[in-house]
Design an enzyme around this catalytic site. Sequence first.
Site, PDB file in Angstrom:
ATOM      1  N   HIS A   1      62.591   1.226  50.779  1.00 30.05           N
ATOM      2  CA  HIS A   1      61.990  -0.005  50.282  1.00 30.05           C
ATOM      3  C   HIS A   1      62.872  -1.235  50.452  1.00 30.05           C
ATOM      4  O   HIS A   1      62.372  -2.336  50.668  1.00 30.05           O
ATOM      5  CB  HIS A   1      61.638   0.159  48.804  1.00 30.05           C
TER       6      HIS A   1
ATOM      7  N   ASP B   1      58.286  -7.319  49.532  1.00 35.77           N
ATOM      8  CA  ASP B   1      57.771  -6.811  48.264  1.00 35.77           C
ATOM      9  C   ASP B   1      56.821  -7.859  47.678  1.00 35.77           C
ATOM     10  O   ASP B   1      55.909  -8.327  48.365  1.00 35.77           O
ATOM     11  CB  ASP B   1      58.957  -6.477  47.334  1.00 35.77           C
TER      12      ASP B   1
END
Length: 323
Positions: A300, A106
């Site tokens: 994610h 991320d």
Amino acid sequence: MAFPEPYYVKTNGLDMAVYEEGPKDGVPVILCHGFPEIAYSWRHQLPALAKAGFRAIAPDQRGYGNTGGPKGPDAIPLYDMQHLTGDLVGLLDALGLEKAIFAGHDWGGFVVWQMPLMHPDRVAGVIGVNTPFIPRGPIDPIEGMRMVFGEDMYIVYFQKYGEAEKLLGADVARSMRFWYRRSGMTLAEFDARPASEKNLAFLKAFQADESTWGGEQLLTKEEFDTYVRAFEKSGYEGGINWYRNFSRNWRQSEGIVEKVNVPGLMISAADDYVLRPSMADGMEQYVPDLEKHVIANCGHWTQSEQPEALNALMVDWLKRRFG
């Protein structure tokens, strides 16, 4: 699961909390988390890398967890890419390390791909988890996101100082239940939804009734409680300030040669609809020595959703490239 206790190093004006496993003489691998994460996000990777003989090092980065950081509107520029990469250089100095392999997920991925551009003499290799190398665009990225997604898109919304941190910090447990979820849909299913449901308006969804949130909880109670304690301590302001420097980072990066001259590993997640696997297409132009993989059935939160698959890819590449 057991997680190391932190020790602290002084770096770039911070007392940085660092968590470590593995032999001191092992090849160092520094693991950089994203938002809203902490070093604990690498809890499955530290022991796997240590078992493989690597020195696995995960800091709570600037603004997060036991490291924390400066607050107030005047502190926003202290979260730009120069400071974030400078923190990692200071970490190397504090540990007496010349170079390390840097892995990032991320927002941590944005940082580690910039390390070989801004500090090439301190980087031996780079691993991107979900986050590819993204070249500098022709326009301010916040303006670009605003044009494509509108004002409610979470990164655009984050630009309003004080609002998102107040909203998320009012009930940290609720906000953690919102973030840490398996999405419950594939990328193809997400793309089939109406355009009005694909503008990444996460804060708007957060304010809706919890029963409307999709997917399912990802964390165990012990894991969940660890995140809640960390963000009750640090708040969200520091982490959100990373987003408030997108435009500043874009301005400051003008003229930097975008070539990563160290080995790179790109690990995408098949069903991450923010950091899509297709975003890694063409990365070889900027990272000539690149290996790419996609983890199936993964959204994610790759370190938590598919830890065994991620560990296997990282360890295999590290052993082949760094012994």
